[in-house]
Design a protein around this motif. Structure first.
Motif, PDB file in Angstrom:
ATOM      1  N   CYS A 218       0.817  -1.217   0.000  1.00 17.58           N
ATOM      2  CA  CYS A 218       0.000   0.000   0.000  1.00 17.58           C
ATOM      3  C   CYS A 218       0.850   1.266   0.000  1.00 17.58           C
ATOM      4  N   GLY A 219       2.128   1.160  -0.331  1.00 11.21           N
ATOM      5  CA  GLY A 219       2.930   2.353  -0.551  1.00 11.21           C
ATOM      6  C   GLY A 219       3.755   2.771   0.638  1.00 11.21           C
ATOM      7  N   MET A 220       4.620   3.748   0.397  1.00 11.33           N
ATOM      8  CA  MET A 220       5.513   4.244   1.436  1.00 11.33           C
ATOM      9  C   MET A 220       4.730   4.916   2.566  1.00 11.33           C
ATOM     10  N   ARG A 221       5.135   4.671   3.795  1.00  5.75           N
ATOM     11  CA  ARG A 221       4.580   5.287   4.999  1.00  5.75           C
ATOM     12  C   ARG A 221       3.112   4.951   5.214  1.00  5.75           C
ATOM     13  N   CYS A 222       2.610   3.935   4.545  1.00 11.03           N
ATOM     14  CA  CYS A 222       1.222   3.518   4.757  1.00 11.03           C
ATOM     15  C   CYS A 222       1.140   2.770   6.078  1.00 11.03           C
ATOM     16  N   GLU A 223       0.488   3.365   7.058  1.00 12.60           N
ATOM     17  CA  GLU A 223       0.416   2.771   8.390  1.00 12.60           C
ATOM     18  C   GLU A 223      -0.997   2.663   8.938  1.00 12.60           C
ATOM     19  N   ARG A 224      -1.981   3.093   8.167  1.00 13.33           N
ATOM     20  CA  ARG A 224      -3.359   3.048   8.640  1.00 13.33           C
ATOM     21  C   ARG A 224      -4.279   2.621   7.510  1.00 13.33           C
ATOM     22  N   LEU A 225      -5.419   2.046   7.875  1.00  8.88           N
ATOM     23  CA  LEU A 225      -6.409   1.627   6.888  1.00  8.88           C
ATOM     24  C   LEU A 225      -7.743   2.310   7.164  1.00  8.88           C
ATOM     25  N   ILE A 226      -8.486   2.528   6.098  1.00  6.59           N
ATOM     26  CA  ILE A 226      -9.870   2.988   6.177  1.00  6.59           C
ATOM     27  C   ILE A 226     -10.679   2.116   5.216  1.00  6.59           C
ATOM     28  N   ILE A 227     -11.833   1.641   5.662  1.00  2.15           N
ATOM     29  CA  ILE A 227     -12.734   0.889   4.791  1.00  2.15           C
ATOM     30  C   ILE A 227     -13.990   1.720   4.575  1.00  2.15           C
ATOM     31  N   ASP A 228     -14.278   2.035   3.334  1.00  2.00           N
ATOM     32  CA  ASP A 228     -15.509   2.745   3.005  1.00  2.00           C
ATOM     33  C   ASP A 228     -16.656   1.736   2.969  1.00  2.00           C
ATOM     34  N   PRO A 229     -17.675   1.896   3.809  1.00  2.00           N
ATOM     35  CA  PRO A 229     -18.707   0.871   3.914  1.00  2.00           C
ATOM     36  C   PRO A 229     -19.624   0.775   2.695  1.00  2.00           C
ATOM     37  N   GLN A 230     -19.740   1.846   1.919  1.00  2.00           N
ATOM     38  CA  GLN A 230     -20.638   1.805   0.776  1.00  2.00           C
ATOM     39  C   GLN A 230     -19.998   1.146  -0.441  1.00  2.00           C
ATOM     40  N   SER A 231     -18.803   1.579  -0.795  1.00  2.00           N
ATOM     41  CA  SER A 231     -18.147   1.057  -1.992  1.00  2.00           C
ATOM     42  C   SER A 231     -17.322  -0.182  -1.705  1.00  2.00           C
ATOM     43  N   GLY A 232     -16.990  -0.435  -0.429  1.00  2.00           N
ATOM     44  CA  GLY A 232     -16.108  -1.532  -0.097  1.00  2.00           C
ATOM     45  C   GLY A 232     -14.655  -1.230  -0.393  1.00  2.00           C
ATOM     46  N   VAL A 233     -14.335   0.011  -0.717  1.00  2.00           N
ATOM     47  CA  VAL A 233     -12.970   0.377  -1.059  1.00  2.00           C
ATOM     48  C   VAL A 233     -12.105   0.414   0.187  1.00  2.00           C
ATOM     49  N   LEU A 234     -10.917  -0.168   0.083  1.00  2.00           N
ATOM     50  CA  LEU A 234      -9.946  -0.168   1.166  1.00  2.00           C
ATOM     51  C   LEU A 234      -8.899   0.894   0.875  1.00  2.00           C
ATOM     52  N   PHE A 235      -8.751   1.859   1.780  1.00  2.00           N
ATOM     53  CA  PHE A 235      -7.799   2.947   1.618  1.00  2.00           C
ATOM     54  C   PHE A 235      -6.575   2.704   2.483  1.00  2.00           C
ATOM     55  N   GLY A 236      -5.394   2.715   1.877  1.00  2.00           N
ATOM     56  CA  GLY A 236      -4.163   2.748   2.637  1.00  2.00           C
ATOM     57  C   GLY A 236      -3.856   4.186   3.003  1.00  2.00           C
ATOM     58  N   THR A 237      -3.468   4.449   4.242  1.00  2.00           N
ATOM     59  CA  THR A 237      -3.330   5.825   4.707  1.00  2.00           C
ATOM     60  C   THR A 237      -1.950   6.102   5.280  1.00  2.00           C
ATOM     61  N   VAL A 238      -1.601   7.369   5.377  1.00  2.00           N
ATOM     62  CA  VAL A 238      -0.386   7.776   6.075  1.00  2.00           C
ATOM     63  C   VAL A 238      -0.779   8.371   7.414  1.00  2.00           C
ATOM     64  N   VAL A 239       0.167   8.374   8.335  1.00  2.00           N
ATOM     65  CA  VAL A 239      -0.100   8.971   9.638  1.00  2.00           C
ATOM     66  C   VAL A 239       0.077  10.476   9.552  1.00  2.00           C
ATOM     67  N   VAL A 240      -0.540  11.166  10.493  1.00  2.00           N
ATOM     68  CA  VAL A 240      -0.375  12.617  10.588  1.00  2.00           C
ATOM     69  C   VAL A 240       0.933  12.899  11.313  1.00  2.00           C
ATOM     70  N   GLN A 241       1.751  13.769  10.745  1.00  2.00           N
ATOM     71  CA  GLN A 241       3.050  14.058  11.331  1.00  2.00           C
ATOM     72  C   GLN A 241       3.174  15.535  11.662  1.00  2.00           C
ATOM     73  N   ASP A 242       3.692  15.834  12.851  1.00  5.88           N
ATOM     74  CA  ASP A 242       3.959  17.218  13.220  1.00  5.88           C
ATOM     75  C   ASP A 242       5.187  17.724  12.476  1.00  5.88           C
ATOM     76  N   THR A 243       5.181  18.994  12.135  1.00  5.83           N
ATOM     77  CA  THR A 243       6.335  19.579  11.482  1.00  5.83           C
ATOM     78  C   THR A 243       7.296  20.153  12.512  1.00  5.83           C
ATOM     79  N   GLU A 244       8.586  20.159  12.190  1.00  8.21           N
ATOM     80  CA  GLU A 244       9.571  20.753  13.089  1.00  8.21           C
ATOM     81  C   GLU A 244       9.656  22.260  12.889  1.00  8.21           C
ATOM     82  N   ASN A 245       8.992  22.773  11.867  1.00  6.00           N
ATOM     83  CA  ASN A 245       9.018  24.206  11.585  1.00  6.00           C
ATOM     84  C   ASN A 245       7.849  24.870  12.301  1.00  6.00           C
ATOM     85  N   PRO A 246       8.089  25.634  13.364  1.00  5.35           N
ATOM     86  CA  PRO A 246       6.971  26.206  14.139  1.00  5.35           C
ATOM     87  C   PRO A 246       6.147  27.210  13.354  1.00  5.35           C
ATOM     88  N   SER A 247       6.701  27.783  12.283  1.00  3.21           N
ATOM     89  CA  SER A 247       5.948  28.757  11.493  1.00  3.21           C
ATOM     90  C   SER A 247       5.221  28.110  10.320  1.00  3.21           C
TER      91      SER A 247
END
Length: 430
Positions: A218-247
């Motif tokens: 499911c690709g680079m950094r894919c660490e989460r899944l989502i299943i859409d109940p209507q279409s049956g589509v399985l989504f490979g997901t990335v995690v949310v990452q904080d940035t080191e740049n405060p601005s």
């Protein structure tokens, strides 16, 4: 039903519920906890260290069953609920799944109306027939901590869904996480991460036979899944990452994407929150099970059995930045605004230059009439013809409503959501 995969983003938070478990009388005058399965609809409240799942009546909105899953209660059970689960050898920690639907504030552009998780996706966290919540666990096997997928009951009992995977002397154990349940086919899905080869593989577990199968990378950094109940589509997901740049932005830019899929056409897409662009991708060579996650910010698959369709730039004047919630028909997307506005797309309208061409036209219709109510967290019925949602009036009273997905009719009130239930969101109904 065939499954596919794309890129999407999620996170966690929200107020929890302190409600206990709904009980029912059985023969002999004793009581037992009512199951989450049955007629009605499920709703969820996400706390910092607990998740509450309740089943409500479709007739009047009364509570039929309620289960609270708390990290504080977690303990390895000697009697797994699922036939092919096993006791955890030495439980070290339990991580509850992400379940927040709150907007977050971007440090550059202010608050954007975007959800971490969409309400209809959260149904994949629960096995209603067994009244279990899917969790990620860390256990100690032969002196080594191993991350794997498990399930938790409301009394705190934790079981491992997969066989023990002890590391060899030459390689570390793989990390297994993000378990999801498909109400459509009864299968369990998860991501297996091999840090030695940096591969992320989506796998499926048949809970009735214990069989495990690979679905694909499911690709680079894919660490989460989502299943859409209507279409049956399985989504490979990335995690949310904080940035080191405060601005800079508080989260990675791909967090602004929302993904969707149409039930019949085999076409899936990504909606970019920043500029309102919609990009469609069509599956090739039949129904591909998994598509590598896109490497670019727009989240489109950059390789694999998908063809990109140059349909884009559908933001309309005055629409602002609504969030595309899910597909309510073929080439129809419903937005999470107060009127549940539907965008009807024409896939024949293609824009060759996505960033310079004129916006492709959309036809707008609104499911809900204008009012002073706050309408949110809609969930489609299994047949796709009705919407269940939470609505709050000007006095702060919260109620459950249903309305035809085609619109044209007044919503029907199911019942009120009082006390701790007022913060719950619907996730699934029968």
């Amino acid at each position: 039903m065939a499954l596919f995969a794309l890129l999407v983003v999620t996170a966690c938070g929200d107020d929890g519920s302190n409600a206990g478990e709904a009980e029912q009388e059985v023969s002999g005058g004793s009581t037992e906890v009512a199951p989450l399965s049955g007629d009605g609809f499920l709703a969820l409240a996400c706390g910092e260290d607990s998740i509450t799942v309740s089943r409500f009546s479709r007739e009047d909105g009364t509570v039929q069953a309620e289960h609270v899953f708390s990290v504080a209660d977690a303990v390895a059970t000697d009697e797994p609920v699922l036939a092919h689960s096993r006791p955890v050898e030495s439980l070290q920690s339990v991580e509850l799944p992400s379940c927040s639907t709150e907007a977050f504030e971007d440090t550059i552009t202010g608050t954007l109306p975007i959800t971490f998780d969409q309400a209809h996706e959260l149904a994949a966290l629960v096995l209603p027939n067994e009244s279990l919540l899917l969790v990620t666990i860390v256990e100690e096997i032969d002196g080594t901590e191993t991350t794997t997928v498990g399930a938790m009951s409301a009394d705190g009992g934790v079981e491992a869904l997969l066989p023990a995977d002890a590391p060899s002397g030459f390689s570390s154990a793989t990390e297994k996480k993000s378990p999801r349940y498909s109400h459509a086919d009864g299968g369990l899905y998860y991501v297996e991460i091999d840090h030695g080869t940096e591969t992320h593989t989506v796998k499926t577990l048949d809970p009735t036979s214990g069989e495990v199968r690979d679905l694909g990378d499911c690709g680079m950094r894919c660490e989460r899944l989502i299943i859409d109940p209507q279409s049956g589509v399985l989504f490979g997901t990335v995690v949310v990452q904080d940035t080191e740049n405060p601005s800079g932005p508080a989260k990675i830019s791909s967090f602004y994407n929302r993904h969707f899929a149409f039930t019949e056409s085999g076409i899936a897409g990504v909606f970019q929150m920043r500029d309102g662009e919609i990009s469609l991708s069509e599956g090739l060579e039949g129904d591909p099970a998994v598509v590598p996650a896109g490497r670019s910010n727009n989240g489109r698959p950059s390789e694999g059995a998908w063809e990109h369709l140059k349909f884009s730039r559908t933001a309309s004047s005055g629409q602002g930045l609504p969030r595309a919630l899910f597909a309510v028909g073929e080439y129809e997307l419903m937005l999470d605004d107060n009127e549940f506005t539907v965008w009807s797309l024409d896939p024949a309208e293609e824009v060759e230059e996505a960033f310079f061409g004129d916006p492709a036209p959309v036809v707008l219709r609104q499911i809900l009439p204008g009012s002073d109510r706050t309408n949110e967290h809609p969930v489609l019925s299994p047949e796709g013809d009705q919407l269940l949602f939470r609505s709050t009036d000007s006095a702060g009273k919260v109620s459950w409503f249903s309305v035809p997905a085609a619109g044209g009719e007044e919503p029907v009130e199911i019942g009120t959501a009082e006390g701790e239930h007022a913060s719950m969101i619907p996730i699934h109904w029968w």
